[in-house]
Structure formats: structure tokens, C-alpha cells
Motif scaffolding. Structure first.
Motif: not given
Length: 767
Positions: A486-487, A321-334, A477-481
Motif C-alpha cells: 500500500r502506498g 542516514f539515507v535522508d542525510f546522504l541523499s542529494t537532488g530531487e527524490p524519485v521515491s520515498d525512503i 522489495f518485491g512488494e514495493m517495486i
């Protein structure tokens, strides 16, 4: 003497009569919105079966006669008798308000329709509704007219009509279910076909096929693996082989007789035995015992002559769903966040005697969130409870945003040196708007018996959901930001860079706020020197013409009415702000001059009440370059002064392309045309009417070729000019168009031009 007021003056509406009397209380409006809301109620019931794990396929058919049918292969509405009312489950669900299986905890742990009024309201607001239920080896049927059960005498059973003679069941008597034929023992499902009542819905009510497609698509994102087929019988297209697996109802010649009171009596049908089940046609799905139900479909969809068919199925859930809604160049993966937790809630439970008693129960809340940042500036957050969209947000969105903001601020503080953030400056603080710029997120929760604000379910009000969503988002999200997962280290660095860049741009914009405020007559000296302002005191009619080039400016000065018309010249094509940052936009002379002259600020601080002009008119040459300049100006208005467009204050002047000088008796008169096609048609018309004209037809290459009188008569004088108002009816669609046409991603724009070149309509420019 006042009229006597007594109990006989009181009205008591029984059953579904209250719904027909006050439909707005149940579906919001009786226009297009209410018409679509009825379909959502029926569709959501089938989706709830999918959420319960009982349905894998739903078919929505738009029939030629305007009726709509929703079919599913779920468990089927119960057909046995409900003890308290003495009515079958079908009649209870479709005629009793606040009745259904979603008030308890056993049948639906997470459902969209929770007020128990959806199906019965649709029934009440339909001129006819037919329901078929496959259960216990047979197909059961019941019909309704404006919510009342009974039977129809259709001249052609394959073409039911709300205009057929109707025999209403006697009041306070149950209506038996008709038996239409046999099906396999394991075949279950429900098919509801209804005709919206023209006595209820007003003349403006129109069905939106695109809304249906959007709703179906989003539902298949939210229920991975569910297949939804949409069939539009009004548009002929090629057949769809996937429909060949639709179930077939066994025909039967057994008689069905009708009693005088309108009740229907079975004419001797016997229940099919297990051998009937073994002999029915099998589909590939029967190989899996968990999916033994065959696909349900409307009768019209079982023929070879299929109409437009669109099939939707997604397996990636909210990530897709997020991939479908996204426009423009991605700054991050989903990024994906999910988890579960429980909470205690006091609720009213229906006892065996039908009385309500308060009890405290343990609920489970499932959280499923996907998110990513793009290089754009718009925010796209879609939120759902079960499969019901909550455009107003609610507790789940509040918890998500609260946790994201908290973790981002912590990460910025931890990386302040790399990000060059001065923590000692009180003005330097990440705000929520900085975080939301470019964010695309889908926030979903699944809970039993959610508390919505109203029947239209716009906002989630279940308070315990907020801390659960916040805690799960905090941890994952804290682990991600922070890049500890990993990654995520490189991605989190890019996200923080973007957020801090937005923060600095916002601070810089705030510092220039005084420059962009409304200027009164005493402040006009500080305006750009190239502005030719109008006289003060005419704010309610003042017009600002943004003129292309200095040559046109000279003519426009002589053509304008200086009492209320101001002129601001620009040099050619301004900056494309879709690709530029806020700081780049503010440092551009042309953009900053326009914002300063309009005087209402920009971005989040834009205040339309401070605008110095009632109309903003783009006056450019009638050529391709002029159209390009207009779209660049529109991009500036849309991104930073959107309120002007939303309030209908932005216009495009429509200068002519040709001037025809009449001769003979009408010498001294002139006609103007605005396209080559119009010119050819006008000349043909003049010849046919015997009106003479000069063969030397003037073609304007630009506004500067007109003299003042010509420019005033054709383009500037409110009495004779033609303006094209810029409208924006759908903000989400408008954002997509600007991103497609003016953004960084070239391949989609090129493909759009290729796909639409043959259908180009010049009249659609600037609309």
C-alpha cells in the motif's frame, strides 16, 4: 664459505613488541590512516557496549596536548583477575593480543571489534595510555608506556604527560589497579586516554577532525538513541550545558604507596557502602532503572571552560542516514527493509581448559536496509556489519544487489507495455548499472563473530549472510517495486521509468561508441571540421586547447605550436550536463564534439588509454563568463570523462588581465598581472624601485585582444605559460559540490553563495 646460520640468529618477539616492530600488519599504515585507525579501535569498543544495550553515551575529547580520550558509561572493563593469566581484566585487554570477551557468545551478540587486538595494539603504539574504570563503587586506574604497565610520577596529576618518569612493572608480574576514589554503586564506565607514539607514526600523520565527525555521525545513525559528544579543547567556543551532567569522581586523601618492584599498594581504602551510593548526585537518567549509569566524561570536560562541543544523536536509524546522504530531487520515498533469520556455522569454541574445539552453532542475522532513488546519476551505497563500515562491500551487499536486480527485471517485464520495452530485442535488458543510477542505500547487518578480510575489516566474508539478505530483500522489495504494498504504486512507477530511461540511454551510448573511439591520423578527416589538430606521432605530449569563441581561435592558431598543440573552439556556454540526460548530452553538438575529439569514449565505457591527448586545457577569458564556461566543461569531464580528472590531465589556462609596458632604460619589456590586486602591488613595487612604465596600462577584455606573441608567451608556450591543474582528491565530496553548484535544487545553492560570499578567495577558482 657461507656464514653459519643457527638458532641463535632467530629473534623471538614477546607480547606487544611484535606490534611495534610491524605496526602495518595491525593498523594498515603509520601515516594519517593508521593514526585514525587507532581511534576507531577504541571508539568501536565503546560502541560495542552500546550495541549490547549497556551504554547510552560516549564522549570523545581531543586534549590540548594532542592526546585523545574516549569515555563511555558502559559496563566497564572487568577489574577482577582472569584465572589463566593471573592478571586483572584491564591488563589482559590492554596487553594481550587476541584477548577479550568477543570470542564467545555471551557478552557481545553483535560487535565491531572481533579480533581481540584493537585496544592492545593502540596501547602498544602509544607513548602513554591511561585507563580508568568505574566498577564496584570505585574508580580503578592503570597506566602504560609503549604497551608496558607501570606507574608515572606526574608533577601535576591534572596534567598527565608521557614525558613524566615511568616505573615499569617487573617482568612477568601482575600490575595491581590503583584506586582513585569512590563512585556510586551503580556508576560504571570506561575512560581511555592515549598519546600516539611519535616513534611509530611518520611525519605525514595528521589527525582529521572531519573524519572523526563523519565517523561519529554515521555511528549515531547506526545505533539509534546513542549520544556521542565530541569535545575539541584546541578551539574555544561557548560552553555546553549538556555536559553539566557528567559524573564527578569523589576525592580522597587516602595515601597510595609504591613498592620497589613498581607494584602499587592500596593505602587502606575501604569499599564504599550502599549509603555512599544514595548520597551521590543524581542525574535525570537515574529515574529510569534501565539507564541508571551516570554520564561518563573526561576530567577536562567537567570544568566550566568548555571547548568546541558537538553532540550527535539520531533516532530514525538507517532511514535518517539515507535522508542525510541523499542529494537532488527524490524519485521515491525512503524504502525500508528489515528482518531476521538464522544460519548454522561451524566455529572454534574456547573450552574451560583453554583448548579450542570445533562445534556447530546457530547464529542470528539481523538485516536493516534503507534505500531511495533520486534524479541524479551517481550511486551511493554505504554498507556496515554491526557498526563497522565495509567500503569493499561483501556478502551482505551482494545479496542486496542480487535481489534488487532480480525484482526490478521482473517488474520491467510485467510492465513492458506501459514502459514501451521491446522484450524480443536481445539488446534491451536492464543491467545493474541502470538500476544503480541515482540509488542511495544503507545496507546493515548485525551478526555475531563476522568474518572480515583482514584487521581493517573492508569486506564481509561470512557466506551465509548473502542468501539471508537476498531472501529478505526479495520478499519486501518485491512488494514495493511491484506496487502491491500500500502506498507504493505511484513511487514504483516513477522508479521503473527512471531505470528504463537509464537503460535506453546506455543502449544509445553504446551505439555511438564507435564515434567516440580514439581517432588516429588517418581518421582525422572524420573529426569535426572546426578542429585544428596537431601533427600525429606526439601522443605523449599532445595538448588539446578548448578555446572560447572564434575570435580567440584565430589568434590561438598563430600562437600555437602545431607540432603538438590542437585547438577546438566552442560557442559560448555549453550544455549543463548535471541537469541533462545522457541522450540530451550526446545530441548536443558541443558536448559530442568534445567527446569525439578526446577519443576515449564516455560514461562507463570511458577508456583513458584511448585518449588522443596528454593534456586537455580549457582556455577561456579571464572573467566571470570564462569561469562559468570552465565549470560547465568541468561538469562534462566529471560526469562523463572522469578518468581525465583523476589522472591529472585536465588544466585551466591562466591568461593575464593586464600588460604593463616598461619605459626608459627598460623600454620594450612587458610585465603581466593576473588580478587587480596584483596590478596595484606591481605598480607600487615599480615606483618604489624607480622603474618607469607607461601610464596607459592595457587591460585584456578577452583572449581575442591579445596578439599571437602575447598569447603564446603568457598562455600557450610551455616554457613561459602558467596552467592550473584540476584535482579531485575526494570523489564523494566532489560529487556533492557538482550537485550543489550545477544541479536542479536552487535553494541550497543560493544559501551556499550567501554563506560563503564573505570568504570568497579568487585563487580557489578551478582548484
Amino acid at each position: 664459505m657461507a656464514e653459519r646460520y643457527s638458532a641463535k640468529d632467530l629473534s623471538v618477539l614477546e607480547g606487544l613488541d611484535a606490534v611495534r616492530k610491524r605496526p602495518g600488519m595491525y593498523i594498515g599504515t603509520t601515516d594519517s590512516q593508521g593514526l585514525m585507525h587507532c581511534l576507531w579501535e577504541i571508539l568501536d569498543n565503546s560502541v560495542d557496549e552500546a550495541l549490547a544495550g549497556a551504554c547510552t553515551r560516549i564522549v570523545v575529547t581531543l586534549h590540548r596536548d594532542g592526546s585523545i580520550e574516549v569515555a563511555d558509561n558502559g559496563r566497564g572493563i572487568p577489574v577482577d583477575v582472569e584465572p589463566k593469566t593471573g592478571l586483572t581484566g584491564v591488563e589482559v585487554v590492554l596487553t594481550k593480543l587476541h584477548a577479550g570477551a568477543k570470542f564467545g557468545n555471551a557478552s557481545y551478540n553483535a560487535a565491531g571489534g572481533l579480533h581481540g587486538v584493537g585496544s592492545s595494539v593502540v596501547n602498544a603504539l602509544s607513548s602513554r595510555l591511561d585507563v580508568e574504570v568505574d566498577r564496584d563503587g570505585v574508580t580503578h586506574h592503570m597506566a602504560f608506556h609503549q604497551g608496558h604497565p607501570g606507574s608515572y610520577d606526574d608533577s601535576d596529576p591534572t596534567r598527565p604527560s608521557p614525558d613524566s618518569p615511568f616505573h615499569r612493572t617487573r617482568k612477568n608480574r601482575p600490575t595491581p589497579l590503583d584506586v582513585l576514589g569512590k563512585v556510586g554503586r551503580r556508576t560504571t564506565g570506561t575512560r581511555i586516554r592515549y598519546w600516539a607514539d611519535p616513534e611509530i607514526f611518520n611525519e605525514t600523520a595528521r589527525f582529521s577532525y572531519q573524519q572523526l565527525i563523519d565517523r561519529v555521525r554515521q555511528t549515531t545513525f547506526l545505533v539509534p538513541g546513542l549520544t556521542i559528544v565530541v569535545i575539541d579543547e584546541q578551539i574555544q567556543e561557548t560552553g555546553d550545558d549538556s555536559l553539566d551532567e557528567m559524573r564527578e569522581v569523589d576525592s580522597s586523601d587516602d595515601p597510595v604507596t609504591e613498592r620497589d618492584d613498581g607494584d602499587v599498594e592500596d593505602g587502606g581504602k575501604t569499599s564504599p557502602d550502599d549509603s555512599d551510593d544514595d548520597e551521590r548526585p543524581r542525574s535525570d537518567d537515574d529515574a529510569d532503572p534501565r539507564d541508571s549509569r551516570t554520564d561518563a566524561a573526561p576530567a577536562a570536560a567537567r570544568t566550566a571552560d568548555h571547548r568546541r562541543v558537538e553532540t550527535f544523536q539520531h533516532t530514525g536509524g538507517v532511514r535518517d542516514f539515507v535522508d542525510f546522504l541523499s542529494t537532488g530531487e527524490p524519485v521515491s520515498d525512503i524504502w525500508h527493509i528489515s528482518g531476521r533469520d538464522t544460519y548454522r556455522e561451524e566455529t572454534q569454541s574456547v573450552g574451560s581448559n583453554g583448548e579450542l574445539t570445533a562445534q556447530e552453532v546457530t547464529r542470528e542475522c539481523g538485516v536493516d536496509i534503507a534505500m531511495r532513488w533520486t534524479n541524479g546519476y551517481d550511486t551511493t551505497i554505504r554498507s556496515f556489519v554491526n557498526v563497522v563500515e565495509t567500503p569493499g562491500g561483501g556478502m551482505h551487499v551482494d545479496g542486496f544487489l542480487q535481489a534488487v536486480a532480480r525484482q526490478v527485471r521482473k517488474a520491467v517485464e510485467a510492465n513492458a507495455r506501459r514502459l514501451k520495452v521491446n522484450l524480443r530485442d536481445s539488446a534491451v535488458r536492464v543491467e545493474r548499472d541502470d538500476i544503480l543510477a541515482g540509488l542511495v542505500a544503507v545496507v546493515t547487518v548485525r551478526i555475531a563473530e563476522p568474518q572480515f578480510q583482514g584487521q581493517t575489516k573492508d569486506v564481509l566474508g561470512t557466506a551465509p549472510v548473502r542468501p539471508i539478505v537476498s531472501a529478505i530483500t526479495d520478499q519486501q522489495f518485491g512488494e514495493m517495486i511491484f506496487g502491491s504494498r500500500r502506498g507504493y504504486k505511484e513511487q514504483s512507477a516513477r522508479v521503473l521509468d527512471k531505470i528504463v530511461g537509464e537503460m535506453h540511454a546506455r543502449i544509445q551510448a553504446r551505439r555511438t561508441k564507435e564515434v567516440t573511439r580514439r581517432k588516429n591520423a588517418l581518421e582525422s578527416a572524420s573529426m569535426p571540421s572546426k578542429l585544428s589538430d596537431c601533427q600525429p606521432g606526439n601522443d605523449d605530449i599532445a595538448e588539446l586547447f578548448i578555446v572560447e569563441g572564434d575570435s580567440a581561435l584565430g589568434t590561438a592558431k598563430a600562437a600555437r605550436n602545431s607540432r603538438f598543440q590542437a585547438l577546438l573552439p566552442i560557442r559560448g556556454k555549453i550544455l549543463n550536463v548535471q541537469k541533462a540526460s545522457v541522450s540530451q548530452m550526446l545530441s548536443n553538438k558541443e558536448c559530442s564534439a568534445i567527446i569525439q575529439v578526446v577519443g576515449a569514449g564516455s560514461g562507463p565505457g570511458f577508456d583513458i588509454d584511448q585518449a588522443r591527448y596528454h593534456k586537455i586545457i580549457m582556455m577561456t577569458d579571464a572573467d566571470v563568463d570564462g569561469a562559468h564556461i570552465r565549470i560547465l566543461l568541468l561538469t562534462l569531464f566529471y560526469r562523463y570523462m572522469r578518468g581525465l580528472i583523476e589522472d591529472g590531465r585536465v588544466y585551466a589556462a591562466v591568461p593575464p588581465l593586464h600588460r604593463i609596458a616598461l619605459s626608459g632604460k627598460r623600454k620594450g619589456e612587458f610585465l603581466y598581472t593576473y588580478s587587480d590586486d596584483e596590478l596595484a602591488g606591481k605598480l607600487t613595487d615599480l615606483r618604489s624601485r624607480g622603474i618607469d612604465f607607461n601610464d596607459d596600462i592595457q587591460r585584456y577584455k578577452g583572449l581575442g585582444e591579445m596578439d599571437a606573441d602575447q598569447l603564446a608567451d603568457t598562455t600557450m608556450d610551455p616554457r613561459t605559460r602558467m596552467l592550473r591543474r584540476i584535482r579531485m582528491e575526494d570523489a564523494r565530496a566532489a560529487s556533492g559540490v557538482f550537485d550543489l553548484l550545477m544541479g536542479d535544487n536552487v535553494p541550497p545553492r543560493k544559501q551556499f553563495i550567501i554563506d560563503n560570499a564573505d570568504d570568497f578567495d579568487r585563487s580557489n577558482i578551478d582548484t
